[in-house]
Design a protein around this motif. Sequence first.
Motif, PDB file in Angstrom:
ATOM      1  N   GLU A 293       1.223  -1.189  -0.277  1.00 34.13           N
ATOM      2  CA  GLU A 293      -0.101   0.143  -0.661  1.00 34.13           C
ATOM      3  C   GLU A 293       0.895   1.111   0.396  1.00 34.13           C
ATOM      4  N   LEU A 294       2.378   1.514   0.629  1.00 40.23           N
ATOM      5  CA  LEU A 294       2.738   1.787   0.854  1.00 40.23           C
ATOM      6  C   LEU A 294       3.059   2.427  -0.353  1.00 40.23           C
ATOM      7  N   LEU A 295       4.245   1.511  -0.695  1.00 37.95           N
ATOM      8  CA  LEU A 295       5.487   1.580  -2.058  1.00 37.95           C
ATOM      9  C   LEU A 295       4.129   2.140  -3.226  1.00 37.95           C
ATOM     10  N   HIS A 296       2.921   1.911  -3.157  1.00 37.46           N
ATOM     11  CA  HIS A 296       1.346   2.666  -4.689  1.00 37.46           C
ATOM     12  C   HIS A 296       1.638   3.807  -3.888  1.00 37.46           C
ATOM     13  N   GLU A 297       1.400   4.592  -2.665  1.00 39.34           N
ATOM     14  CA  GLU A 297       1.461   5.776  -2.537  1.00 39.34           C
ATOM     15  C   GLU A 297       2.603   6.189  -2.537  1.00 39.34           C
ATOM     16  N   GLY A 298       3.442   5.935  -2.475  1.00 39.61           N
ATOM     17  CA  GLY A 298       5.349   6.432  -2.839  1.00 39.61           C
ATOM     18  C   GLY A 298       4.733   6.515  -3.963  1.00 39.61           C
ATOM     19  N   GLU A 299       5.614   5.820  -5.053  1.00 43.25           N
ATOM     20  CA  GLU A 299       5.524   5.812  -6.763  1.00 43.25           C
ATOM     21  C   GLU A 299       4.527   6.997  -6.821  1.00 43.25           C
ATOM     22  N   LYS A 300       3.337   7.225  -6.633  1.00 43.45           N
ATOM     23  CA  LYS A 300       2.573   8.572  -6.920  1.00 43.45           C
ATOM     24  C   LYS A 300       3.288   9.599  -6.130  1.00 43.45           C
ATOM     25  N   ALA A 301       3.815  10.021  -4.972  1.00 42.36           N
ATOM     26  CA  ALA A 301       4.151  10.950  -5.106  1.00 42.36           C
ATOM     27  C   ALA A 301       5.450  11.675  -4.891  1.00 42.36           C
ATOM     28  N   ALA A 302       6.518  10.273  -4.797  1.00 38.76           N
ATOM     29  CA  ALA A 302       8.465  10.690  -4.413  1.00 38.76           C
ATOM     30  C   ALA A 302       8.711  10.464  -5.991  1.00 38.76           C
ATOM     31  N   ASP A 303       9.952  11.306  -5.958  1.00 43.17           N
ATOM     32  CA  ASP A 303      10.722  10.967  -6.997  1.00 43.17           C
ATOM     33  C   ASP A 303      11.928  10.099  -6.597  1.00 43.17           C
ATOM     34  N   VAL A 304      11.855   9.954  -4.995  1.00 46.34           N
ATOM     35  CA  VAL A 304      13.116   8.486  -4.682  1.00 46.34           C
ATOM     36  C   VAL A 304      11.786   8.160  -3.525  1.00 46.34           C
ATOM     37  N   ILE A 305      12.060   7.046  -3.331  1.00 44.49           N
ATOM     38  CA  ILE A 305      12.037   6.376  -1.812  1.00 44.49           C
ATOM     39  C   ILE A 305      13.345   5.628  -1.058  1.00 44.49           C
ATOM     40  N   ILE A 306      13.243   6.766   0.017  1.00 40.45           N
ATOM     41  CA  ILE A 306      14.248   5.578   1.185  1.00 40.45           C
ATOM     42  C   ILE A 306      13.539   5.375   2.072  1.00 40.45           C
ATOM     43  N   ALA A 307      14.321   3.938   1.344  1.00 45.59           N
ATOM     44  CA  ALA A 307      14.085   2.395   2.311  1.00 45.59           C
ATOM     45  C   ALA A 307      14.889   2.446   3.501  1.00 45.59           C
TER      46      ALA A 307
END
Length: 335
Positions: A293-307
């Motif tokens: 759910e968060l990866l889906h949300e993140g890819e819409k909002a972010a250029d980069v996800i720091i995990a």
Amino acid sequence: MNTQVCAIDEKSLRRAKEIIVSGGVVAFPTETVYGLGADARSDEAVASVYAIKGRPSDNPLIVHVHREFDLDRLVYDEAPYAAKLRRAFLPGPLTLVYRSRGNVCLRVSCGLDTLAVRVPSHEGAQRFLRAVDMPIAAPSANISKHISPVSAQHVYEDLRGKIPLILDGGRCSGGIESTVCDVTGEYPVVLRTGLVSAEMIAAVAGRCEIYTPKGGEQVRSPGMKYKHYAPRCKTKLFAADKLAEASAAFSELHAAGKRVYALCEDEVRGAFPARYVLDLGGSEREMAANLYELLHEGEKAADVIIAVKPRKEDGIMAGVINRLTKACAEEGDET
Ligand code: AMP
Ligand code: MG
């Protein structure tokens, strides 16, 4: 093609059955992720599942059946420990790999003499499987290599226009794909970690190993060699003990004007500005349920996800960390 999203009721189940019987595909909810189902006995129907997803043809599918379905029609030779596992964990997020009777088309298992079988516990999945009353071959209902869908909306975003019907059963409670466990040998071997952990299997069967491919050997679970589950933005993964580095990387990207978000467990969220945190939660089950759910949300909002990897790595977390690592793998990595 018009893609309908329907709540699960008698009318939508009738429509689902019509589609499946005529060789089509239907997306349906399970307790793990959404599946893209087709008649496992029809070579053409199964071929269309691979085509719609763009799935490599050597990555076999799991066959789903309802809880009253007689598994003896599909597979052979239940070792006594396998029967124990079935009684302990099915219906539920555990896929068992047996020797196949060859009663589904060869394309399902990519010509292997084994068959992966699952009995999902999700009530909507059970209603769908009972309505069609046949073995349904189903991978996750996403475009191959994208993040698996945990809501009907995620399925719609990936497969709109390509499939006629999505049965909407709400958000998946489990959140990561089923555990895949080979039961053809003397003891169970976990080929893919998940919500039924190797420790839980060992507690019932007396012994359990997690398979790791050795150099040169043919991979026992073909799907595991592919990069999977990746969001459509850049990702950077940090080990649990590299929080300071993760925080510095976040600050640097943020200062450079990038839209950057941090994906991490509750405990370490304070290392990042609150409004840019994708919070996995605190418990193992929360982290599994929230990851996609968060990866889906993140890819819409972010250029980069720091995990940042959660600190606990055993039990259910083995599955969570496996999926997180795959989501953050470099293109071309085959792990
Ligand atoms: P997915 O459809 O994306 O959930 O992937 C199904 C997983 O089950 C993949 O990792 C496959 O490699 C694995 N799988 C399916 N059938 C078999 C089988 N007969 N033997 C071993 N692994 C299997
Ligand atoms: Mg998948």
